[in-house]
Scaffold this active site. Structure first.
Site, PDB file in Angstrom:
ATOM      1  N   VAL A  14       0.840  -1.215   0.000  1.00 19.95           N
ATOM      2  CA  VAL A  14       0.000   0.000   0.000  1.00 19.95           C
ATOM      3  C   VAL A  14       0.868   1.255   0.000  1.00 19.95           C
ATOM      4  CG1 VAL A  14      -1.831   1.255   1.220  1.00 19.95           C
ATOM      5  CG2 VAL A  14      -1.865  -1.242   1.162  1.00 19.95           C
ATOM      6  N   GLU A 188      -3.491 -10.891   3.927  1.00 15.68           N
ATOM      7  CA  GLU A 188      -2.808 -10.299   5.087  1.00 15.68           C
ATOM      8  C   GLU A 188      -1.468 -11.002   5.297  1.00 15.68           C
ATOM      9  OE1 GLU A 188      -4.214  -7.633   6.994  1.00 15.68           O
ATOM     10  OE2 GLU A 188      -5.290  -7.760   5.109  1.00 15.68           O
ATOM     11  N   LYS A 203     -13.353  -5.214   9.821  1.00 16.39           N
ATOM     12  CA  LYS A 203     -14.007  -4.237   8.940  1.00 16.39           C
ATOM     13  C   LYS A 203     -15.483  -4.070   9.309  1.00 16.39           C
ATOM     14  CE  LYS A 203     -10.772  -5.416   5.250  1.00 16.39           C
ATOM     15  NZ  LYS A 203     -10.551  -6.347   4.129  1.00 16.39           N
TER      16      LYS A 203
HETATM   17  N1  HSE Z   1      -6.405  -8.979   3.168  1.00 15.45           N
HETATM   18  C1  HSE Z   1      -7.394  -8.020   2.853  1.00 15.45           C
HETATM   19  C2  HSE Z   1      -8.383  -8.628   1.871  1.00 15.45           C
HETATM   20  C3  HSE Z   1      -6.738  -6.796   2.262  1.00 15.45           C
HETATM   21  O1  HSE Z   1      -8.100  -9.677   1.293  1.00 15.45           O
HETATM   22  O2  HSE Z   1      -9.453  -8.064   1.681  1.00 15.45           O
HETATM   23  C4  HSE Z   1      -7.616  -5.594   2.275  1.00 15.45           C
HETATM   24  O3  HSE Z   1      -8.033  -5.249   3.542  1.00 15.45           O
END
Ligand code: HSE
Length: 435
Positions: A14, A188, A203
């Site tokens: 990122v 991740e 999230k």
């Molecule tokens: N590992 C997360 C996904 C990256 O696959 O959505 C974005 O948050």
């Protein structure tokens, strides 16, 4: 135009995306920010061979960035929760505004971070923490500000969606697709966060805090991943007209808030069932607007950078205006923060897909349907398929009408105890997302 100085901490997937997009679109972005955005310093524990940082000063001391008196905005892109928390708190203490893409950090420490930011009079922005490039935080916080949100449901982990899509459309193996997701930078650092639903839970908590005025906390969220999902269930679901999606669901009910993350059967007629690959999508049902759908890339370098830079622009514009009121408001007062109760999964009403292997002889099906009837569960559809599960056993698949999960648990226990049923009962929750 005045300058706003940025310090980027973390130069991974990122961080590199943020550097590249800020560099490539600088004129356009500066005009939107109404100032010159200058990357004054980068803090990174190692260089990124995919990112030429040209003349920008790079330091190995990320905490030095948080203390650098020239910097206005610290962009935290190192991930994790320990060092990241320390870094963000230090930046706030030093009067820096903070932009972060770190969902685990906000889900776990958001309340403490916001309190510190409020008392220091700085902003904390986290659009990129949820659903990568989709501006869902702005949609919930500003776009839907007039509404009371009834529910939201989203595909909010790109890696899981990518794996499910490849298993569904190409019959690929789980492990093989996961390796590809890691290579593409979707997963991740610890991919169990993706496949066990933890990333989606982070999230979901962030979205629920904005939608329902709840404190940021991971307590009480039901979280299940896709590792136990068998390919045959994806096939049976298709036969019944459903796609299997890994959803994060938050719903306000009179009894409390449902917060749950799990594989879900979604009707093929529902738009979200057609969201494939690394894409994310969030449906939000709210009283004034009805149902809205937000769709786009949920992970990846530049899509996530797009959201990070949107926050940098927002913060930069506010620095030049009035920064008060920019600490994220959860849309509620202190009493409400304590009042919201999260429902236990057993008390949630939904439909179910269930599958088990039953002896292929007369009367077996009626015993099973009696167990369902005794539990007070109504059956919507039933199929019996001959499969090579054993000489005398056949797969039975049942779709139920809406029922309380504790009733389903009782029925599952009853079915598993029958002599004519072998092994465990597999069940997956079904959501129609139509009201
Ligand atoms: N590992 C997360 C996904 C990256 O696959 O959505 C974005 O948050």
């Amino acid at each position: 135009m005045r300058s706003v100085n940025i310090g980027i901490c973390g130069l991974g997937t990122v961080g590199a995306g943020v550097y590249k997009v800020l560099d490539r679109n600088s004129t356009h972005i500066n005009s939107r920010a109404n100032c010159d955005l200058v990357i004054s310093q980068i803090g990174a524990r190692r260089d990124n061979p995919n990112c030429d940082t040209a003349d920008t000063a790079v330091t190995r001391d990320i905490f030095g960035v948080a203390k650098n008196p020239e910097i206005d905005i610290v962009v935290e892109l190192i991930g994790g929760t320990d060092t990241a928390f320390e870094l963000v708190m230090l930046a706030i203490e030093n009067g820096k505004h903070v932009v972060t893409a770190n969902k685990a950090l906000i889900a776990k420490h958001g309340m403490e971070i916001f309190a510190a930011a409020e008392s220091r009079g700085v902003m904390v922005a986290y659009e990129a923490a949820v659903a990568g490039g989709i501006p869902i935080i702005k949609a919930l916080r500003e776009g839907l500000a007039a509404n009371r949100v009834n529910w939201l449901a989203g595909i909010i982990n790109g890696t899981t969606n990518f794996i499910l899509s490849e298993m569904d459309s190409k019959g690929r193996e789980f492990a093989d697709v996961l390796v590809e997701a890691q290579e593409k930078g979707y997963a991740e650092a610890d991919p169990t966060f993706d496949v066990e639903g933890i990333d989606a839970a982070h999230k979901l908590v962030i979205m629920a805090s904005l939608a329902f005025g709840m404190p940021l906390s991971l307590d009480g969220i039901f979280t299940d991943g896709i590792t136990k999902l068998e390919p045959q269930d994806v096939v049976y679901a298709r036969e019944l007209g459903y796609a299997v999606k890994h959803l994060g669901i938050a719903r306000q009910t009179e009894q409390g808030v449902e917060l749950r993350v799990h594989p879900t059967l979604v009707p093929e007629s529902c738009m979200i069932s057609g969201v494939n690959d690394v894409s994310n999508a969030v449906m939000v049902n709210a009283d004034a607007v009805g149902t809205t759908l937000y769709y786009g890339p949920g992970a990846g370098s530049e899509p996530t950078a797009s959201s990070v830079i949107a926050d940098i622009v927002d913060v930069a514009r506010s620095i030049n205006a009035d920064a008060s009121g920019w600490v994220p408001a959860l849309g509620c007062n202190a009493d409400m923060l304590q009042q919201q109760k999260i429902m236990a999964i057993e008390d949630i009403d939904t439909s179910f897909y269930i599958r088990f292997a039953a002896l292929d002889k007369s009367g077996v099906l009626s015993t099973i349907t009696k167990v369902m009837a005794d539990a007070g569960i109504s059956i919507e559809a039933i199929i019996q398929r001959e499969q090579p599960v054993g000489e005398d056993y056949v797969n039975v698949i049942i779709l139920t009408n809406v029922t309380r999960e504790k009733l389903l648990d009782a029925a599952v226990e009853g079915i598993e105890q029958l002599d004519t049923v072998r092994g465990d009962v597999t069940f997956i929750r079904v959501e129609h997302l139509d009201q």
